[in-house]
Structures are given as C-alpha cells and as structure tokens.
Design a protein around this motif. Sequence first.
Motif, mmCIF file in Angstrom:
data_model
loop_
_atom_site.group_PDB
_atom_site.id
_atom_site.type_symbol
_atom_site.label_atom_id
_atom_site.label_comp_id
_atom_site.label_asym_id
_atom_site.label_seq_id
_atom_site.Cartn_x
_atom_site.Cartn_y
_atom_site.Cartn_z
ATOM 1 N N ALA A 64 -74.129 23.364 -79.316
ATOM 2 C CA ALA A 64 -72.552 23.021 -78.967
ATOM 3 C C ALA A 64 -71.549 23.329 -79.978
ATOM 4 C CB ALA A 64 -72.736 21.320 -78.535
ATOM 5 N N GLY A 65 -72.185 22.948 -81.142
ATOM 6 C CA GLY A 65 -71.505 23.269 -82.598
ATOM 7 C C GLY A 65 -71.079 24.953 -82.698
ATOM 8 N N PHE A 66 -72.131 25.739 -82.251
ATOM 9 C CA PHE A 66 -71.858 27.180 -82.440
ATOM 10 C C PHE A 66 -70.792 27.507 -81.418
ATOM 11 C CE2 PHE A 66 -73.114 31.061 -80.152
ATOM 12 C CZ PHE A 66 -72.958 32.034 -81.329
ATOM 13 N N ILE A 67 -70.867 26.969 -80.249
ATOM 14 C CA ILE A 67 -70.038 27.517 -79.063
ATOM 15 C C ILE A 67 -68.354 27.040 -79.602
ATOM 16 C CG2 ILE A 67 -69.285 27.250 -76.724
ATOM 17 C CD1 ILE A 67 -72.138 26.869 -75.971
ATOM 18 N N SER A 68 -68.452 25.978 -80.043
ATOM 19 C CA SER A 68 -67.085 25.485 -80.476
ATOM 20 C C SER A 68 -66.616 26.015 -81.478
ATOM 21 C CB SER A 68 -66.959 23.734 -80.594
ATOM 22 O OG SER A 68 -67.901 23.577 -81.945
ATOM 23 N N ARG A 69 -67.259 26.473 -82.452
ATOM 24 C CA ARG A 69 -66.747 27.447 -83.499
ATOM 25 C C ARG A 69 -66.384 28.853 -83.035
ATOM 26 N NH1 ARG A 69 -71.303 24.914 -86.000
ATOM 27 N NH2 ARG A 69 -72.462 26.845 -85.861
ATOM 28 N N GLU A 70 -67.222 29.365 -82.197
ATOM 29 C CA GLU A 70 -67.014 30.839 -82.059
ATOM 30 C C GLU A 70 -65.821 30.685 -81.193
ATOM 31 O OE1 GLU A 70 -68.757 33.865 -82.335
ATOM 32 O OE2 GLU A 70 -69.557 32.604 -84.156
ATOM 33 N N LYS A 71 -65.519 29.891 -80.316
ATOM 34 C CA LYS A 71 -64.231 29.800 -79.172
ATOM 35 C C LYS A 71 -63.117 29.047 -79.647
ATOM 36 C CE LYS A 71 -66.428 32.631 -76.826
ATOM 37 N NZ LYS A 71 -65.995 34.131 -76.506
ATOM 38 N N SER A 72 -63.345 28.355 -80.968
ATOM 39 C CA SER A 72 -62.271 27.848 -81.456
ATOM 40 C C SER A 72 -62.096 26.237 -80.468
ATOM 41 C CB SER A 72 -61.021 28.205 -81.761
ATOM 42 O OG SER A 72 -61.369 29.284 -82.600
ATOM 43 N N LEU A 73 -62.940 25.682 -80.110
ATOM 44 C CA LEU A 73 -62.782 24.603 -79.185
ATOM 45 C C LEU A 73 -63.024 23.102 -79.778
ATOM 46 C CD1 LEU A 73 -64.478 26.125 -75.784
ATOM 47 C CD2 LEU A 73 -62.016 25.607 -76.130
ATOM 48 N N THR A 74 -62.622 22.245 -79.489
ATOM 49 C CA THR A 74 -62.950 20.845 -79.956
ATOM 50 C C THR A 74 -64.188 20.298 -78.959
ATOM 51 O OG1 THR A 74 -61.559 19.643 -78.368
ATOM 52 C CG2 THR A 74 -60.585 20.379 -80.420
ATOM 53 N N LEU B 11 -64.848 21.037 -74.911
ATOM 54 C CA LEU B 11 -66.247 21.650 -74.527
ATOM 55 C C LEU B 11 -67.050 20.744 -73.662
ATOM 56 C CD1 LEU B 11 -68.081 23.807 -75.026
ATOM 57 C CD2 LEU B 11 -69.000 22.718 -77.045
ATOM 58 N N ALA B 12 -66.989 19.162 -73.952
ATOM 59 C CA ALA B 12 -67.848 18.460 -73.068
ATOM 60 C C ALA B 12 -67.555 18.579 -71.868
ATOM 61 C CB ALA B 12 -67.329 17.106 -73.780
ATOM 62 N N ALA B 13 -66.186 18.886 -71.262
ATOM 63 C CA ALA B 13 -65.853 18.716 -69.968
ATOM 64 C C ALA B 13 -66.709 19.913 -69.212
ATOM 65 C CB ALA B 13 -64.517 18.856 -69.674
ATOM 66 N N HIS B 14 -67.023 20.821 -69.850
ATOM 67 C CA HIS B 14 -67.477 22.078 -69.181
ATOM 68 C C HIS B 14 -68.878 22.356 -69.514
ATOM 69 C CE1 HIS B 14 -63.245 22.831 -68.155
ATOM 70 N NE2 HIS B 14 -63.067 22.669 -69.340
ATOM 71 N N PHE B 15 -69.463 21.404 -70.278
ATOM 72 C CA PHE B 15 -70.789 21.685 -70.897
ATOM 73 C C PHE B 15 -72.041 21.182 -70.145
ATOM 74 C CE2 PHE B 15 -73.795 21.505 -74.422
ATOM 75 C CZ PHE B 15 -73.757 22.906 -74.846
ATOM 76 N N TYR B 16 -72.978 21.807 -69.633
ATOM 77 C CA TYR B 16 -74.077 21.083 -69.025
ATOM 78 C C TYR B 16 -75.520 21.465 -69.735
ATOM 79 C CZ TYR B 16 -74.575 25.545 -66.405
ATOM 80 O OH TYR B 16 -74.585 26.978 -66.170
ATOM 81 N N VAL B 17 -76.416 20.933 -69.663
ATOM 82 C CA VAL B 17 -77.661 21.088 -70.331
ATOM 83 C C VAL B 17 -78.970 20.709 -69.665
ATOM 84 C CG1 VAL B 17 -78.956 20.340 -72.140
ATOM 85 C CG2 VAL B 17 -76.626 20.383 -72.480
#
Length: 381
Positions: A19-29, A33-39
């Motif tokens: 999750a941290g990797f995606i947020s850094r790559e796409k400049s998202l908080t 991210l949490a609203a669109h993230f599924y695991v």
Amino acid sequence: RTEIYAAVENLKEGRFDLAGFISREKSLTEEDLAAHFYVFQGREAVEHLFRVACGLDSLVVGETQILGQVKEAYLAAAKSQAVGKTLHNLFNQALRVGKRAHSETSISDNAVSVSYAAVELAKKIFDNLEGRKVLIVGAGKMGELTARHLVSSGASEILVANRTAEKAASLARLFQGRAVPWPEIPQALETVDVVISSTGAPGYVLEKPVLARAMQGRRNRSLFLIDIAVPRDVDPAVGQLENVFLYDMDDLKNVVDANLQQRVREGRKVERIIKEEVEKFEAWRETQEVVPLINSLRGKMEEIRRQELEKALRKLSRLSDSEREVVVAMTMAIINKVLNEPITSIKEHAGREDRDVYLETLKQLFKLQVEEGTVTVQRLP
C-alpha cells in the motif's frame, strides 16, 4: 484497475509495504487509497487470479485479451527477476487455467460487443467476408471500430463517405482505402457488399428510393446494411427490398444480450474448472510448506550415512574401486528406502488439520532443527 500479486513472509507487513508503494508511486494519501484498495490473501488470492485469467472478472464476461495481459505481466516480472517459486507456479497455472476455460467451454464464444455482433451477422449472410467491399457512411468511432472487425475478418477494400471530406480521407487512410465524395454515395452503393452507417444526422441518410435504384444496378446482389446511428441513418423501409439485409442498434443489442446470457451460463462450467485448479495449487503450496522439514530429515539421514560409510570403508581398505562404488550405492539405496514412507506421510499430512501436531512429533522424534516459521502455515480468515 491495477493488481499486485506478492508472496510475502508476513501478511500484515506485506500489505502495509505494498500500500505504501502504491501511495508513493501515485502520490496518494493512505485515506485516498483506502477507499479503492482491496486485498485477497491465500486461497482467495489464488481463486481471484484464476478468475481474472478466465475472463470471469472482466467487464465483458469471457474476454480473451485479459489472458494475454496476465501473461505479459508475468513475463515482465520474471525478466526483472521479481518472481520466486510460488509466483512462478501460481502464474503458470493461471495461464493453464485460462486456456482450459477457453478450450473446454464456450465462455469466449459469440459476439458481446455491438461492432463485433455486426460482423458476425455479416458472416452469416455472406458465409465469409474474404474480398468483400465495405462502405463507411460517417467517420464516427463506432463505424471505425466495426470496420476494423470487418477488415480483420477478411474485408478487402474500405470506402469512406463523410460530409467533411477531410475526415473521410483521414479515416480511409487508416484502412488504406479511399474517400468517396458525399454526393457519390448512390454510385458506391452499387459496388459494395457491406454498408456501415454511423452519422449524427437528425434524419435518414439512406432512403428506400436510393437503395432501390442501387439494387437495380447491382442486379440484386445481396447488400448488408448496419445502421449503428442513434437516431437511425437508414429508413427502416429499406429492409423491405429484396436481397437487402438491414440491422439497426436494437437488432445488434438483442444479439449481444443473448450472447452475454450464453456466456454467463458457460461461466458456471468455468467456475468448476477454477475450483478444481485451486485445489491443485493449494495442495502444491501446502506440500511446499513442509519442504524444510523434509530437507532437514533427509540431511540428518545423509550425515549419518556418510559418517558410517567412512568408518566402514576404513576397515575395508582392500576393496577395489568398483566394490567401493557398490557399497556407496547400497548405503544410498538404504537411506532412500528408509525415507520413502516417512516423506510420503509428511506430504500427505501437509493439508490435514492435525498437520502441526504430526510435524512437531517428527521434529522431536528425529531431533530435527527446522527454521522457525517455515513449517506452520498461517490460517487466513
């Protein structure tokens, strides 16, 4: 949609790092991210990938392009040396599952897009489209898409007519065809086999009298018209003419809806294939969890064999080289036969509920040293 597949040692930390990797790559908080993230974890992740590869998780059920995309992603990851044993086996099996779904069921058969449905209807009228000539009336996106499907199915020549000559010429170049001046549409109707009309005109562009004269010039050779304009481009009365086959958006959508329902029914067969393949992968994965214990057991037996062999060979110093080889081979054969049943039993217990107790008993019985955490599988909710 972006999906990341990972084999991690710690589920909680692995999820946090990804999750941290995606947020850094796409400049998202993290909140964004949490609203669109599924695991998905463990078995659920395996089943999800298999569904993706089979086209069950696609907007259009049974689409085949996704299987190619899964393969491309896997090959790119492998080239970057980002694929270990677990992901290597998982993705190779996913590709096999996708191929099974498309070869053993009809999940990808039948047209489920308006443009492709039009081409399928044209094939029914002409048997095949090899060498057929197509006229596109209007330079819209739907007309272009339908023309692409026709060309890929064998249509040989594309004519384009549009009120704006520049747009007609631009679209014609895409298919190495030629532009037709708007006033010359009646003459073009006498030479083509398929007409795709998709203008934004408020009234009819092709009316019955024009088509009636064209059919006389064609000597009543069959003409297939696809009216994908809203509102309609072609006067419905045109369909009354002999050897004229007219289909509009309603006709095409009826075909698409029926075909989608057929794909949904085939999806049930695919679900059974996926369930079977998930069981196979889980059996393999659970077996891999006990590999360290098997290696430890085999290693201990090998050390004992080597030590005792050295003692024996020192006392048998007069043996020839060939005789020494026989003795060495005999010790190895004994170890393999002694270990055969215990190793088979370990693998059989890999997926059982009493596995942990059984493996712990073996460790204590043979005084085995196994790296902590390599035997126990975390049971996921």
